[in-house]
Design a protein around this motif. Structure first.
Motif, short mmCIF file in Angstrom:
data_model
loop_
_atom_site.label_atom_id
_atom_site.label_comp_id
_atom_site.label_asym_id
_atom_site.label_seq_id
_atom_site.Cartn_x
_atom_site.Cartn_y
_atom_site.Cartn_z
N SER A 272 0.85 -1.19 0.00
CA SER A 272 0.00 0.00 0.00
C SER A 272 0.89 1.24 0.00
CB SER A 272 -0.91 0.02 1.23
OG SER A 272 -1.72 -1.14 1.29
N CYS A 274 0.76 5.85 -0.39
CA CYS A 274 0.02 7.11 -0.51
C CYS A 274 1.01 8.25 -0.38
CB CYS A 274 -1.07 7.21 0.56
SG CYS A 274 -0.43 7.29 2.24
N ASN A 278 -1.53 12.17 3.29
CA ASN A 278 -2.73 11.92 2.48
C ASN A 278 -3.27 10.55 2.87
OD1 ASN A 278 -4.70 11.50 0.56
ND2 ASN A 278 -3.53 12.43 -1.10
N GLU A 279 -4.50 10.50 3.33
CA GLU A 279 -5.06 9.25 3.84
C GLU A 279 -5.50 8.29 2.74
OE1 GLU A 279 -8.20 10.19 6.49
OE2 GLU A 279 -6.89 11.11 7.99
N LYS A 280 -5.65 8.77 1.53
CA LYS A 280 -6.11 7.91 0.44
C LYS A 280 -4.98 6.99 0.00
CE LYS A 280 -8.20 7.89 -4.14
NZ LYS A 280 -8.67 8.70 -5.29
N GLN A 281 -5.18 5.69 0.22
CA GLN A 281 -4.15 4.72 -0.10
C GLN A 281 -4.49 3.95 -1.37
OE1 GLN A 281 -3.45 2.06 3.22
NE2 GLN A 281 -1.68 3.25 3.85
N LEU A 282 -3.45 3.59 -2.09
CA LEU A 282 -3.57 2.67 -3.22
C LEU A 282 -2.92 1.36 -2.79
CD1 LEU A 282 -2.61 5.05 -6.16
CD2 LEU A 282 -4.91 4.35 -5.45
N THR A 283 -3.57 0.24 -3.13
CA THR A 283 -3.10 -1.06 -2.68
C THR A 283 -3.01 -2.01 -3.87
OG1 THR A 283 -4.12 -0.76 -0.51
CG2 THR A 283 -3.54 -3.00 -1.14
N TYR A 302 6.53 9.58 -0.90
CA TYR A 302 5.46 8.60 -0.71
C TYR A 302 5.73 7.78 0.55
CZ TYR A 302 3.72 9.44 -5.46
OH TYR A 302 3.19 10.00 -6.58
#
Length: 471
Positions: A272, A274, A278-283, A302
């Motif tokens: 994961s 981000c 920034n709280e929006k995570q990509l996994t 990042y």
């Protein structure tokens, strides 16, 4: 026994047998054997001498006793019920009478025709006493056969647990009624362990387990040799996190990771990431020990987290902060150059970076410069006329360097010094000058109009002369 006469023996006959001659004992009694239990016989008795029989004396209504049940044993036993089984009694009978002598329920006595009887609503872990006999109306009951049977102790109602990657701790409520201890066990494909515990224990911790492994935990209560039915818990240890997470390559839009596989079992890895703050995570899911993350922004910090996944469980995260390389320099060009200075320019960018790092060098020196990030041009001074310089420029974010751009700077040569004419005639003239400061490869003399020839002479000591002949 007859009062008078001589005879050989006593002859006894009946419809169901036997038909035999018996020798009369001194006490005047005979014993008739091999009769069928639970049967009524009518006997005819006479004395026998040779082949002669006396008149018969009739003895009717002789009843044999009932045979007792054979091989009484316990059948299916639970914590609240006991089944008794036995082999069929010999002879003739109507039914069996089975009695629980210390049962508290109303069904203490059962009359059954089959060779089994079941008593229910019993207390777990208690020893019960049973008697069994055969019955037939008009006949004396058989002797009692006794049997002691203990109910199974009550099972543990449930197991609670806590766990980490190398241990599982289980707790349970106390079992009900009578028992003397517990047997707890743990099993996996490659490991098993069993432990006997006293009745007062309510917790046990299994340690030094393999991470990410499926285990089957079982606990039974014991009372003597009896064991309850098991209470089962299927549980896994948490997987271990990956180790030695490394960044082995960084580009403007890509980061390359590698790591060591964890101990124990795992299905995959979860990576994961981000932007910082920034709280929006990509996994994304990874099945190898390497990963390439693309489509990142240049010069951006990042936050990466890597976890091991096994089923629905995941390990604690291994974390790493990574800054991508700032964007490379585009459009680096020479804006202005003279004998002692040059100005360079390049295209602006929206990428994130802190400052520019530049260097100016030739075969004898190198100068380094730190240029503010807001600038898109830069001037270098104190250059030598006619000199050749290498200029490199790159963006930095912290200590992360972007791709370098390169350009060659050639400064203008200086003008000849002390230029003068002499020996002027109708067909020729001469020029004189001194070597200027800086670097000079050669001199070029143009004769206008171009009607003649030119000869350049090196006089030494940085002095030169030209002889022009007009045709």
């Amino acid at each position: 026994m007859p009062d008078i006469g001589v005879f050989d023996g006593i002859y006894v006959t009946s419809k169901r047998g036997p038909n035999e001659t018996f020798v009369l004992k001194s006490d005047g009694k005979i014993i008739i054997e091999n009769l069928t239990a639970g049967t009524e016989y009518d006997f005819c008795i006479s004395t026998k001498s040779g082949k002669m029989l006396s008149s018969f004396y009739h003895v009717s209504g002789v009843k044999t006793c009932l045979a007792a049940p054979l091989n009484v044993q316990e059948g299916n036993v639970t914590d609240t019920s006991i089944q008794i089984a036995w082999d069929r009694a010999d002879g003739d009978f109507q039914q069996y009478e089975v009695t629980c002598t210390n049962c508290e329920s109303a069904f203490r006595v059962q009359k059954v025709k089959q060779e089994t009887a079941t008593f229910s609503n019993l207390t777990p872990g208690k020893l019960y006493n049973f008697t069994i006999r055969t019955e037939k109306e008009g006949f004396r009951d058989s002797i009692f056969v006794t049997k002691e049977i203990e109910t199974v102790p009550s099972a543990v109602q449930y197991l609670n647990y806590s766990r980490d990657s190398e241990s599982i701790t289980v707790t349970w409520p106390p079992a009900q009624n009578m028992f003397d201890g517990y047997v707890i066990s743990i099993n996996s494909k490659v490991f098993n362990e069993e432990k006997m515990l006293p009745s007062g224990v309510r917790m046990y911790k299994f340690e030094s387990l393999l991470p990410g492994t499926d285990f089957l935990i079982s606990i039974v209560t014991t009372n003597g040799l009896k064991r309850s039915h098991p209470t089962i818990l299927k549980i896994s240890t948490y997987p271990d996190p990956p180790s030695d997470l490394q960044v082995f390559g960084q580009e403007e839009n890509t980061v390359y990771f590698s790591w060591k596989l964890p101990r124990g079992g795992f299905d995959m890895f979860q990576l994961s990431y981000c932007l910082m703050n920034n709280e929006k995570q990509l996994t994304r899911t990874v099945y190898d020990s390497r990963a390439v993350v693309k489509n990142l922004a240049p010069g951006t910090e990042y936050f990466f987290q890597l976890r091991t996944v096994k089923g629905l469980d995941s390990s604690v995260a291994v974390e790493k902060k990574v800054i991508t390389k700032p964007a490379g320099i585009c459009g680096l060009a020479l804006k202005m150059v003279n004998t002692s200075s040059a100005t360079l320019m390049w295209n602006p960018t929206k990428t994130n970076f802190t400052y520019y790092k530049a260097s100016l060098s030739n075969n004898t020196f190198i100068n380094k410069f730190r240029i503010p990030g807001a600038l898109t041009d830069f001037s270098v001074t104190d250059l030598t006329a006619g000199g050749i310089y290498n200029f490199t420029l790159q963006r930095l974010r912290g200590n992360i360097e972007g791709a370098s751009a390169f350009i060659e700077i050639v400064t203008e040569p200086a003008k000849p010094e002390g230029l003068k004419f002499f020996n002027v005639s109708s067909y020729s003239f001469s020029l004189y000058w001194r070597l200027p400061y800086g670097h000079v490869d050669r001199f070029h003399v143009d004769l206008i109009p171009d009607h003649g020839s030119v000869v350049i002479l090196d006089l030494g000591v940085r002095e030169y002369q030209v002889c022009a002949f007009i045709t």
